[in-house]
Design a protein around this motif. Sequence first.
Motif, PDB file in Angstrom:
ATOM      1  N   UNK A  34       0.833  -1.208   0.000  1.00  0.00           N
ATOM      2  CA  UNK A  34       0.000   0.000   0.000  1.00  0.00           C
ATOM      3  C   UNK A  34       0.865   1.254   0.000  1.00  0.00           C
ATOM      4  N   UNK A  35       1.939   1.252   0.793  1.00  0.00           N
ATOM      5  CA  UNK A  35       2.857   2.404   0.807  1.00  0.00           C
ATOM      6  C   UNK A  35       3.508   2.574  -0.564  1.00  0.00           C
ATOM      7  N   UNK A  36       3.867   1.481  -1.207  1.00  0.00           N
ATOM      8  CA  UNK A  36       4.460   1.535  -2.544  1.00  0.00           C
ATOM      9  C   UNK A  36       3.474   2.087  -3.562  1.00  0.00           C
ATOM     10  N   UNK A  37       2.210   1.702  -3.425  1.00  0.00           N
ATOM     11  CA  UNK A  37       1.182   2.216  -4.342  1.00  0.00           C
ATOM     12  C   UNK A  37       1.003   3.724  -4.162  1.00  0.00           C
ATOM     13  N   UNK A  38       1.032   4.197  -2.930  1.00  0.00           N
ATOM     14  CA  UNK A  38       0.932   5.636  -2.671  1.00  0.00           C
ATOM     15  C   UNK A  38       2.102   6.363  -3.333  1.00  0.00           C
ATOM     16  N   UNK A  39       3.300   5.818  -3.189  1.00  0.00           N
ATOM     17  CA  UNK A  39       4.482   6.426  -3.806  1.00  0.00           C
ATOM     18  C   UNK A  39       4.371   6.414  -5.328  1.00  0.00           C
ATOM     19  N   UNK A  40       3.870   5.314  -5.888  1.00  0.00           N
ATOM     20  CA  UNK A  40       3.718   5.215  -7.344  1.00  0.00           C
ATOM     21  C   UNK A  40       2.701   6.231  -7.860  1.00  0.00           C
ATOM     22  N   UNK A  41       1.604   6.387  -7.153  1.00  0.00           N
ATOM     23  CA  UNK A  41       0.583   7.354  -7.572  1.00  0.00           C
ATOM     24  C   UNK A  41       1.140   8.775  -7.482  1.00  0.00           C
TER      25      UNK A  41
END
Length: 117
Positions: free
Chosen positions: A19-26
Amino acid sequence: AALKEADALGLAGAEYDVAKSKVAAISSLRDASTLGALEAALKEADALGVTGAEYDTAKSKVTAISSLRDTSTLGALEAALKEADALGLAGAEYDVAKSKVAAISSLRDASTLGALE
């Protein structure tokens, strides 16, 4: 919201990390403005399965930058610049496209040998 709740509860683990990685990707999708940065952000988002408005906008920006780079007719350049303006793009491809429009306009408007040379 889900990450804040997880933080408040002291949660950790693989799902939290994804989830943290997805936030960074977005965030990367939203903030990228050069072709290379956009392509890297899209690759990361694809790997994480990210979709949504930021992803779609980043794809549109890549298409717009490619159009700016690959187009050479006045009408197509003007359309590509209009799309780039709507997406808030800037950078080398944008500047080159603006220069192409100016050069084509100068050629079209020139009427003397000196102006044409």
